[in-house]
Write an enzyme that holds these catalytic residues in place. Structure first.
Site, PDB file in Angstrom:
ATOM      1  N   ARG A 174     -16.991 -11.817 -28.242  1.00 38.53           N
ATOM      2  CA  ARG A 174     -16.228 -12.140 -27.026  1.00 38.53           C
ATOM      3  C   ARG A 174     -15.243 -11.001 -26.914  1.00 38.53           C
ATOM      4  O   ARG A 174     -14.303 -10.890 -27.688  1.00 38.53           O
ATOM      5  CB  ARG A 174     -15.529 -13.492 -27.181  1.00 38.53           C
ATOM      6  CG  ARG A 174     -14.536 -13.818 -26.061  1.00 38.53           C
ATOM      7  CD  ARG A 174     -15.240 -14.004 -24.723  1.00 38.53           C
ATOM      8  NE  ARG A 174     -14.312 -14.508 -23.710  1.00 38.53           N
ATOM      9  CZ  ARG A 174     -13.686 -13.745 -22.817  1.00 38.53           C
ATOM     10  NH1 ARG A 174     -13.868 -12.423 -22.837  1.00 38.53           N
ATOM     11  NH2 ARG A 174     -12.892 -14.276 -21.920  1.00 38.53           N
ATOM     12  N   HIS A 201      -1.795 -46.884 -25.022  1.00 39.36           N
ATOM     13  CA  HIS A 201      -3.234 -46.854 -25.255  1.00 39.36           C
ATOM     14  C   HIS A 201      -3.530 -47.066 -26.743  1.00 39.36           C
ATOM     15  O   HIS A 201      -2.633 -47.083 -27.581  1.00 39.36           O
ATOM     16  CB  HIS A 201      -3.842 -45.527 -24.791  1.00 39.36           C
ATOM     17  CG  HIS A 201      -3.272 -44.312 -25.456  1.00 39.36           C
ATOM     18  ND1 HIS A 201      -2.000 -43.847 -25.201  1.00 39.36           N
ATOM     19  CD2 HIS A 201      -3.785 -43.453 -26.382  1.00 39.36           C
ATOM     20  CE1 HIS A 201      -1.759 -42.759 -25.914  1.00 39.36           C
ATOM     21  NE2 HIS A 201      -2.818 -42.509 -26.654  1.00 39.36           N
ATOM     22  N   HIS A 225      -0.097 -47.247 -29.063  1.00 39.14           N
ATOM     23  CA  HIS A 225       1.002 -46.287 -29.108  1.00 39.14           C
ATOM     24  C   HIS A 225       1.110 -45.568 -27.770  1.00 39.14           C
ATOM     25  O   HIS A 225       0.306 -45.800 -26.858  1.00 39.14           O
ATOM     26  CB  HIS A 225       0.765 -45.270 -30.226  1.00 39.14           C
ATOM     27  CG  HIS A 225      -0.433 -44.380 -29.985  1.00 39.14           C
ATOM     28  ND1 HIS A 225      -1.737 -44.817 -30.133  1.00 39.14           N
ATOM     29  CD2 HIS A 225      -0.525 -43.084 -29.581  1.00 39.14           C
ATOM     30  CE1 HIS A 225      -2.577 -43.829 -29.851  1.00 39.14           C
ATOM     31  NE2 HIS A 225      -1.869 -42.767 -29.506  1.00 39.14           N
ATOM     32  N   GLU A 251     -11.883 -19.683 -17.490  1.00 38.86           N
ATOM     33  CA  GLU A 251     -12.365 -18.697 -18.454  1.00 38.86           C
ATOM     34  C   GLU A 251     -12.801 -17.410 -17.759  1.00 38.86           C
ATOM     35  O   GLU A 251     -12.829 -16.336 -18.367  1.00 38.86           O
ATOM     36  CB  GLU A 251     -13.518 -19.300 -19.265  1.00 38.86           C
ATOM     37  CG  GLU A 251     -14.118 -18.400 -20.323  1.00 38.86           C
ATOM     38  CD  GLU A 251     -13.153 -17.996 -21.435  1.00 38.86           C
ATOM     39  OE1 GLU A 251     -13.470 -17.065 -22.182  1.00 38.86           O
ATOM     40  OE2 GLU A 251     -12.082 -18.604 -21.554  1.00 38.86           O
ATOM     41  N   HIS A 267      -9.685  -8.905 -24.963  1.00 41.18           N
ATOM     42  CA  HIS A 267      -9.150  -9.446 -23.720  1.00 41.18           C
ATOM     43  C   HIS A 267      -7.801 -10.102 -23.990  1.00 41.18           C
ATOM     44  O   HIS A 267      -7.347 -10.199 -25.130  1.00 41.18           O
ATOM     45  CB  HIS A 267     -10.120 -10.469 -23.114  1.00 41.18           C
ATOM     46  CG  HIS A 267     -10.315 -11.691 -23.965  1.00 41.18           C
ATOM     47  ND1 HIS A 267     -11.077 -11.708 -25.103  1.00 41.18           N
ATOM     48  CD2 HIS A 267      -9.817 -12.958 -23.839  1.00 41.18           C
ATOM     49  CE1 HIS A 267     -11.065 -12.921 -25.642  1.00 41.18           C
ATOM     50  NE2 HIS A 267     -10.296 -13.698 -24.902  1.00 41.18           N
ATOM     51  N   HIS A 275      -4.950 -13.324 -21.945  1.00 46.31           N
ATOM     52  CA  HIS A 275      -4.811 -14.357 -20.911  1.00 46.31           C
ATOM     53  C   HIS A 275      -3.358 -14.489 -20.471  1.00 46.31           C
ATOM     54  O   HIS A 275      -2.439 -14.173 -21.232  1.00 46.31           O
ATOM     55  CB  HIS A 275      -5.243 -15.733 -21.431  1.00 46.31           C
ATOM     56  CG  HIS A 275      -6.538 -15.773 -22.154  1.00 46.31           C
ATOM     57  ND1 HIS A 275      -7.739 -15.828 -21.514  1.00 46.31           N
ATOM     58  CD2 HIS A 275      -6.818 -15.774 -23.483  1.00 46.31           C
ATOM     59  CE1 HIS A 275      -8.716 -15.871 -22.416  1.00 46.31           C
ATOM     60  NE2 HIS A 275      -8.177 -15.832 -23.620  1.00 46.31           N
ATOM     61  N   HIS A 289      -6.716  -9.952 -27.984  1.00 47.04           N
ATOM     62  CA  HIS A 289      -7.473 -10.459 -29.121  1.00 47.04           C
ATOM     63  C   HIS A 289      -8.971 -10.348 -28.870  1.00 47.04           C
ATOM     64  O   HIS A 289      -9.409 -10.025 -27.755  1.00 47.04           O
ATOM     65  CB  HIS A 289      -7.097 -11.911 -29.412  1.00 47.04           C
ATOM     66  CG  HIS A 289      -7.257 -12.830 -28.233  1.00 47.04           C
ATOM     67  ND1 HIS A 289      -6.303 -12.951 -27.249  1.00 47.04           N
ATOM     68  CD2 HIS A 289      -8.258 -13.685 -27.886  1.00 47.04           C
ATOM     69  CE1 HIS A 289      -6.707 -13.835 -26.341  1.00 47.04           C
ATOM     70  NE2 HIS A 289      -7.895 -14.287 -26.716  1.00 47.04           N
ATOM     71  N   HIS A 302       2.776 -41.473 -26.078  1.00 41.64           N
ATOM     72  CA  HIS A 302       3.354 -40.160 -26.362  1.00 41.64           C
ATOM     73  C   HIS A 302       4.403 -39.829 -25.305  1.00 41.64           C
ATOM     74  O   HIS A 302       4.084 -39.771 -24.114  1.00 41.64           O
ATOM     75  CB  HIS A 302       2.274 -39.090 -26.377  1.00 41.64           C
ATOM     76  CG  HIS A 302       1.169 -39.373 -27.341  1.00 41.64           C
ATOM     77  ND1 HIS A 302       1.274 -39.126 -28.686  1.00 41.64           N
ATOM     78  CD2 HIS A 302      -0.073 -39.921 -27.148  1.00 41.64           C
ATOM     79  CE1 HIS A 302       0.152 -39.493 -29.296  1.00 41.64           C
ATOM     80  NE2 HIS A 302      -0.674 -39.983 -28.384  1.00 41.64           N
ATOM     81  N   GLU A 314      -3.634 -19.427 -25.991  1.00 37.70           N
ATOM     82  CA  GLU A 314      -4.944 -19.929 -26.417  1.00 37.70           C
ATOM     83  C   GLU A 314      -4.836 -20.542 -27.815  1.00 37.70           C
ATOM     84  O   GLU A 314      -4.395 -19.897 -28.755  1.00 37.70           O
ATOM     85  CB  GLU A 314      -5.960 -18.785 -26.424  1.00 37.70           C
ATOM     86  CG  GLU A 314      -7.333 -19.166 -26.982  1.00 37.70           C
ATOM     87  CD  GLU A 314      -8.295 -17.986 -26.993  1.00 37.70           C
ATOM     88  OE1 GLU A 314      -8.414 -17.325 -25.949  1.00 37.70           O
ATOM     89  OE2 GLU A 314      -8.909 -17.716 -28.059  1.00 37.70           O
TER      90      GLU A 314
END
Length: 446
Positions: free
Chosen positions: A138, A365, A319, A209, A141, A143, A186, A321, A147
């Site tokens: 890959r 949930h 629980h 992507e 590149h 972003h 990376h 978040h 990531e």
């Protein structure tokens, strides 16, 4: 005509006028999808594992299905076919399968993604499932988004550069993580013998992507004279550059890291990788949990995660978040999740390996292993620097006894006392083992 013949004709005529009798396509009376089947407690049903075809009927309601059907999808999602009686109201979809995502196929490699375009509730994070065969690269590149990645299978080599010119190279295996902050260049390459497959997470649901900054794409859109000036070389040397992005392509097989380290290699002060499955797990009565966030993986400032091993029949306790939406990914097994959204709204979703689930922040949930004989393995992922959750069990045990009993069992003090004895330890059991059923409950169910 004989009188017997006349009687036969009359009987046939009466039969033709009578209302037709239609039998429900139920194999046996005890099926959980029989109109007469009673389940006041909405127990889970593993239709996929048990080979049962769900139908929208039970508890005296519903009927069979006559029109076109996708029976495989129905078995994968029994709580959509016949929702628990506690489901209510309207709620956006919280489930997507990577199997429904478009796959981009490249040389000995492929990639597919789940973003806000595929799953509109995936607003905080986006996921990419990528496969690189042995030696496939890959390409170099970077972003706009950070990531985070989890290696699902195989081995992969990563390279990265930090803002001080420090370099990083590492080889990763199943259960390992990497994290590249926004803008950090990376690369990835599949290693011997069969490359790697991994899950990439980006800290924006709108990520694509296809929108990364790629080395070959940049150079293909820069005048050769500028490239020549930059590298202090004649421009004709750059005629051999790729005419467009390479993205993912077959490369040569890499050797050991020590043999590939550049001459002027300066080791980065940053640790871009982490061995998640090598962490000591938190053992619960029904499974194991490993939590990785910025407290033990310092560079990971925008993504926190938990790896769950849920034993057969066990459940991730009730629980919520408070600091981020939950973006979950099932690695193996089957799960049932009910999302409570307040205002009387609740909806149940079923998940299989390769499925993505969303639970918006603060929505209550649980995660229940649908199978009684197979484990459930999954990731809970958050756009946050720290993993945070609130346990319903712990909340009850740390609230004054009088207040709890007044809320839940005001008119039945005896049951209230039994409840309080169960929660008074206030110790959160992150994954609860199956509760033994007593004879009275079995009798009631039968």
């Amino acid at each position: 005509m004989r009188s017997g013949s006349l009687a036969s004709v009359a009987l046939l005529a009466a039969s033709a006028l009578a209302a037709p009798t239609r039998q429900h396509p139920i194999v046996h009376k005890e099926s959980p999808y029989n109109k007469d089947y009673k389940d006041p407690y909405d127990h889970k049903i593993d239709t996929y594992g048990d080979g049962i075809q769900p139908l929208p009927m039970g508890n005296g309601q519903g009927t069979d299905m006559l029109g076109p059907r996708n029976k495989d999808r129905e078995r994968q999602n029994p709580d959509l076919v016949r929702p628990p009686t506690t489901d209510h109201g309207t709620m956006k979809n919280m489930r997507w399968s990577m199997a429904d995502s478009h796959i981009r196929i490249e040389e000995n490699s492929w990639t597919r993604q789940t973003t806000v375009r595929e799953l509109p509730t995936s607003v905080e994070l986006a996921g990419v499932n990528m496969r690189l065969d042995e030696g496939v690269i890959r390409e170099l590149h970077w972003h706009k988004e950070a990531e985070w990645a989890y290696v699902l299978e195989g081995e992969v080599r990563i390279t990265a550069l930090d803002t001080e010119g420090g370099s990083f190279i590492d080889d990763l295996k199943k259960g390992d993580l990497w994290y590249f902050p926004s803008g950090h260049p990376h690369s990835l390459q599949g290693l011997s013998p069969y490359g790697s497959e991994f899950l990439l997470i980006f800290d924006s649901g709108g990520f694509s992507e296809d929108s990364t900054f790629i080395l070959s794409d940049w150079l293909a859109h820069t005048p050769k004279s500028v490239i020549a000036e930059n590298f202090r070389l004649p421009p004709e040397l750059f005629k051999a550059l790729p005419e467009k992005e390479k993205y993912m392509f077959q490369g040569s097989i890499p050797g050991p890291i020590k043999d590939e380290t550049p001459k002027n290699f300066k080791k980065s002060k940053l640790q871009f990788t982490h061995r998640m499955l090598e962490q000591e797990p938190k053992n619960a009565t029904g499974g194991r949990v490993r939590i990785t966030d910025s407290t033990n993986f310092e560079i990971s400032k925008t993504v926190a995660a938990a790896h769950l091993d849920i034993d057969p029949g066990a459940m991730r306790e009730m629980h919520w978040h408070p600091n981020a939406d939950e973006w979950s990914f099932v690695i193996r097994g089957r799960a049932r999740v009910t999302v409570f959204a307040a205002e009387g709204n609740a909806r149940t979703f079923d998940y299989m390996a390769g499925d993505v689930g969303i639970v918006p922040r603060n929505m209550g949930h649980f995660i229940e292993n649908l199978s009684d004989d197979e484990p459930l393995e999954m990731l809970e992922i958050f756009r946050a620097d720290k993993f945070q959750d609130f346990s319903l069990f712990q909340w009850m045990g740390e609230t004054p006894k009088r207040l709890v009993k007044d809320h839940l069992f005001q008119h039945d003090p005896e049951i209230g006392e039994k409840f309080w004895k169960a929660v008074e330890s206030a110790e959160s059991d992150v994954i609860k083992s199956p509760r033994p059923k007593d004879e009275d409950e079995y009798a009631e169910e039968l």
